[in-house]
Design a protein around this motif. Structure first.
Motif, PDB file in Angstrom:
ATOM      1  N   VAL A  39       2.562   6.222  12.880  1.00  0.00           N
ATOM      2  CA  VAL A  39       3.625   5.555  12.660  1.00  0.00           C
ATOM      3  C   VAL A  39       3.304   4.088  12.981  1.00  0.00           C
ATOM      4  CG1 VAL A  39       6.169   4.714  12.952  1.00  0.00           C
ATOM      5  CG2 VAL A  39       5.296   7.190  13.174  1.00  0.00           C
ATOM      6  N   TYR A  40       3.352   3.090  11.715  1.00  0.00           N
ATOM      7  CA  TYR A  40       2.993   1.615  11.906  1.00  0.00           C
ATOM      8  C   TYR A  40       4.230   0.915  11.895  1.00  0.00           C
ATOM      9  CZ  TYR A  40      -1.872   2.852  10.502  1.00  0.00           C
ATOM     10  OH  TYR A  40      -3.116   3.234  10.725  1.00  0.00           O
ATOM     11  N   TYR A  41       4.169   0.076  12.911  1.00  0.00           N
ATOM     12  CA  TYR A  41       5.319  -1.012  13.567  1.00  0.00           C
ATOM     13  C   TYR A  41       5.024  -2.425  12.894  1.00  0.00           C
ATOM     14  CZ  TYR A  41       7.165   3.267  15.842  1.00  0.00           C
ATOM     15  OH  TYR A  41       7.812   4.425  16.270  1.00  0.00           O
ATOM     16  N   CYS A  42       5.898  -2.781  12.491  1.00  0.00           N
ATOM     17  CA  CYS A  42       5.971  -4.525  12.236  1.00  0.00           C
ATOM     18  C   CYS A  42       6.791  -5.033  13.465  1.00  0.00           C
ATOM     19  CB  CYS A  42       6.627  -4.785  11.028  1.00  0.00           C
ATOM     20  SG  CYS A  42       6.842  -6.591  10.600  1.00  0.00           S
ATOM     21  N   ALA A  43       6.099  -6.144  13.831  1.00  0.00           N
ATOM     22  CA  ALA A  43       6.831  -7.000  14.837  1.00  0.00           C
ATOM     23  C   ALA A  43       6.804  -8.363  14.621  1.00  0.00           C
ATOM     24  CB  ALA A  43       6.227  -6.616  16.406  1.00  0.00           C
ATOM     25  N   ALA A  44       7.860  -9.102  15.243  1.00  0.00           N
ATOM     26  CA  ALA A  44       7.780 -10.794  14.927  1.00  0.00           C
ATOM     27  C   ALA A  44       8.324 -11.194  16.208  1.00  0.00           C
ATOM     28  CB  ALA A  44       8.499 -11.001  14.024  1.00  0.00           C
ATOM     29  N   GLY A  45       7.556 -12.421  16.514  1.00  0.00           N
ATOM     30  CA  GLY A  45       7.874 -13.431  17.575  1.00  0.00           C
ATOM     31  C   GLY A  45       7.959 -14.733  17.215  1.00  0.00           C
ATOM     32  N   PHE A  46       8.989 -15.528  17.727  1.00  0.00           N
ATOM     33  CA  PHE A  46       9.383 -16.857  17.337  1.00  0.00           C
ATOM     34  C   PHE A  46       9.201 -17.834  18.406  1.00  0.00           C
ATOM     35  CE2 PHE A  46       9.948 -15.668  12.914  1.00  0.00           C
ATOM     36  CZ  PHE A  46      10.681 -14.470  13.062  1.00  0.00           C
ATOM     37  N   ARG A  47       9.001 -17.396  19.632  1.00  0.00           N
ATOM     38  CA  ARG A  47       8.769 -18.259  20.881  1.00  0.00           C
ATOM     39  C   ARG A  47       7.353 -19.137  20.716  1.00  0.00           C
ATOM     40  NH1 ARG A  47       7.744 -14.343  24.960  1.00  0.00           N
ATOM     41  NH2 ARG A  47       7.764 -12.775  23.237  1.00  0.00           N
ATOM     42  N   TYR A  60       6.309 -10.133  21.172  1.00  0.00           N
ATOM     43  CA  TYR A  60       7.073 -10.114  19.961  1.00  0.00           C
ATOM     44  C   TYR A  60       8.573  -9.521  20.236  1.00  0.00           C
ATOM     45  CZ  TYR A  60       2.442 -10.004  17.938  1.00  0.00           C
ATOM     46  OH  TYR A  60       1.226 -10.402  17.648  1.00  0.00           O
ATOM     47  N   ASP A  61       9.580 -10.339  19.906  1.00  0.00           N
ATOM     48  CA  ASP A  61      10.840  -9.763  20.167  1.00  0.00           C
ATOM     49  C   ASP A  61      11.763  -8.912  19.264  1.00  0.00           C
ATOM     50  OD1 ASP A  61      10.795 -13.283  21.195  1.00  0.00           O
ATOM     51  OD2 ASP A  61      10.875 -11.757  22.540  1.00  0.00           O
ATOM     52  N   TYR A  62      11.073  -8.977  17.974  1.00  0.00           N
ATOM     53  CA  TYR A  62      11.779  -8.146  16.893  1.00  0.00           C
ATOM     54  C   TYR A  62      10.802  -7.067  16.604  1.00  0.00           C
ATOM     55  CZ  TYR A  62      14.733 -12.175  17.232  1.00  0.00           C
ATOM     56  OH  TYR A  62      15.452 -13.273  17.633  1.00  0.00           O
ATOM     57  N   TRP A  63      11.328  -6.046  16.330  1.00  0.00           N
ATOM     58  CA  TRP A  63      10.430  -4.923  15.673  1.00  0.00           C
ATOM     59  C   TRP A  63      11.359  -4.029  14.832  1.00  0.00           C
ATOM     60  CZ3 TRP A  63       5.681  -3.115  17.958  1.00  0.00           C
ATOM     61  CH2 TRP A  63       5.475  -3.862  18.837  1.00  0.00           C
ATOM     62  N   GLY A  64      10.369  -3.517  13.554  1.00  0.00           N
ATOM     63  CA  GLY A  64      10.837  -2.604  12.624  1.00  0.00           C
ATOM     64  C   GLY A  64      11.178  -1.247  13.152  1.00  0.00           C
ATOM     65  N   GLN A  65      11.434  -0.348  12.240  1.00  0.00           N
ATOM     66  CA  GLN A  65      11.860   1.045  12.603  1.00  0.00           C
ATOM     67  C   GLN A  65      10.490   1.747  12.480  1.00  0.00           C
ATOM     68  OE1 GLN A  65      14.644   2.464  14.011  1.00  0.00           O
ATOM     69  NE2 GLN A  65      14.949   0.453  14.196  1.00  0.00           N
ATOM     70  N   GLY A  66       9.561   1.319  11.876  1.00  0.00           N
ATOM     71  CA  GLY A  66       8.352   1.836  11.708  1.00  0.00           C
ATOM     72  C   GLY A  66       8.316   2.923  10.262  1.00  0.00           C
ATOM     73  N   THR A  67       7.053   2.880   9.842  1.00  0.00           N
ATOM     74  CA  THR A  67       6.692   3.579   8.579  1.00  0.00           C
ATOM     75  C   THR A  67       5.492   4.549   8.866  1.00  0.00           C
ATOM     76  OG1 THR A  67       6.262   3.636   6.190  1.00  0.00           O
ATOM     77  CG2 THR A  67       5.085   1.906   7.677  1.00  0.00           C
ATOM     78  N   GLN A  68       5.633   5.987   8.283  1.00  0.00           N
ATOM     79  CA  GLN A  68       4.781   6.706   8.801  1.00  0.00           C
ATOM     80  C   GLN A  68       3.478   6.914   7.727  1.00  0.00           C
ATOM     81  OE1 GLN A  68       4.537   9.329  11.134  1.00  0.00           O
ATOM     82  NE2 GLN A  68       2.406   9.781  10.531  1.00  0.00           N
ATOM     83  N   VAL A  69       2.296   6.655   8.174  1.00  0.00           N
ATOM     84  CA  VAL A  69       1.230   6.944   7.440  1.00  0.00           C
ATOM     85  C   VAL A  69       0.423   8.236   7.750  1.00  0.00           C
ATOM     86  CG1 VAL A  69      -1.090   5.923   6.773  1.00  0.00           C
ATOM     87  CG2 VAL A  69       0.896   4.365   6.886  1.00  0.00           C
ATOM     88  N   THR A  70       0.294   8.842   6.860  1.00  0.00           N
ATOM     89  CA  THR A  70      -0.593  10.371   7.228  1.00  0.00           C
ATOM     90  C   THR A  70      -1.796  10.336   6.402  1.00  0.00           C
ATOM     91  OG1 THR A  70       1.527  11.359   7.891  1.00  0.00           O
ATOM     92  CG2 THR A  70      -0.408  12.640   7.401  1.00  0.00           C
ATOM     93  N   VAL A  71      -2.991  10.460   7.012  1.00  0.00           N
ATOM     94  CA  VAL A  71      -4.136  10.712   6.238  1.00  0.00           C
ATOM     95  C   VAL A  71      -4.736  12.023   6.442  1.00  0.00           C
ATOM     96  CG1 VAL A  71      -6.281   9.644   5.641  1.00  0.00           C
ATOM     97  CG2 VAL A  71      -4.663   8.084   6.666  1.00  0.00           C
ATOM     98  N   SER A  72      -4.628  12.670   5.306  1.00  0.00           N
ATOM     99  CA  SER A  72      -4.969  13.958   5.360  1.00  0.00           C
ATOM    100  C   SER A  72      -5.404  14.769   4.051  1.00  0.00           C
ATOM    101  CB  SER A  72      -3.902  14.915   6.000  1.00  0.00           C
ATOM    102  OG  SER A  72      -4.140  16.329   5.749  1.00  0.00           O
ATOM    103  N   SER A  73      -6.438  15.668   3.840  1.00  0.00           N
ATOM    104  CA  SER A  73      -6.969  16.200   2.840  1.00  0.00           C
ATOM    105  C   SER A  73      -6.055  17.562   2.509  1.00  0.00           C
ATOM    106  CB  SER A  73      -8.218  16.565   2.618  1.00  0.00           C
ATOM    107  OG  SER A  73      -8.821  17.002   3.925  1.00  0.00           O
TER     108      SER A  73
END
Length: 126
Positions: free
Chosen positions: A92-100, A113-126
């Motif tokens: 699961v890949y998460y984005c985060a941001a900080g403004f301090r 980082y003070d703010y986080w997203g909910q995440g997005t799943q990346v699955t690498v499979s054949s």
């Protein structure tokens, strides 16, 4: 500040994927934005970050050369281009941001980082 990730899904080994992190409430160009990932049973690990006002990008050593982080100021979005994906990139890949004032000084640290997203799943499979 709200962060929304998009672009994840199921891909095959060797494929490329671009993840996006779109923000509302604050301009991402004024802070530091990081991508982290977490595989099942593992810690949440640093992937890459960008501090646009500092002109700085940072990558995890093991990912430099395959992953590229960039910012689209017009869309207030930070993108993560991931190439030559491998099964071990599955997470699961998460984005985060900080403004301090120090958010861009320690890009690898989750505490930057003070703010986080909910995440997005990346699955690498054949």
């Amino acid at each position: 500040v709200q962060l929304v990730e998009s672009g994840g899904g199921l891909v095959q080994p060797g494929d490329s994927v671009r993840l996006s992190c779109t923000a509302s409430g604050r301009s991402l160009s004024s802070g530091a934005v990081g991508w982290f990932r977490q595989a099942p049973g593992e810690e949440r690990d640093f992937v890459a970050s960008i501090a646009w006002s500092r002109g700085r990008t940072t990558y995890a050593d093991s990912l430099r050369g395959r992953f590229t982080i960039s910012i689209d100021n017009a869309e207030n979005t930070v993108n993560l281009q991931m190439n030559t994906l491998k099964p071990k990139d599955t997470a699961v890949y998460y984005c985060a941001a900080g403004f301090r004032s120090d958010s861009g000084s320690y890009p690898l640290a989750r505490a930057s980082y003070d703010y986080w997203g909910q995440g997005t799943q990346v699955t690498v499979s054949s």
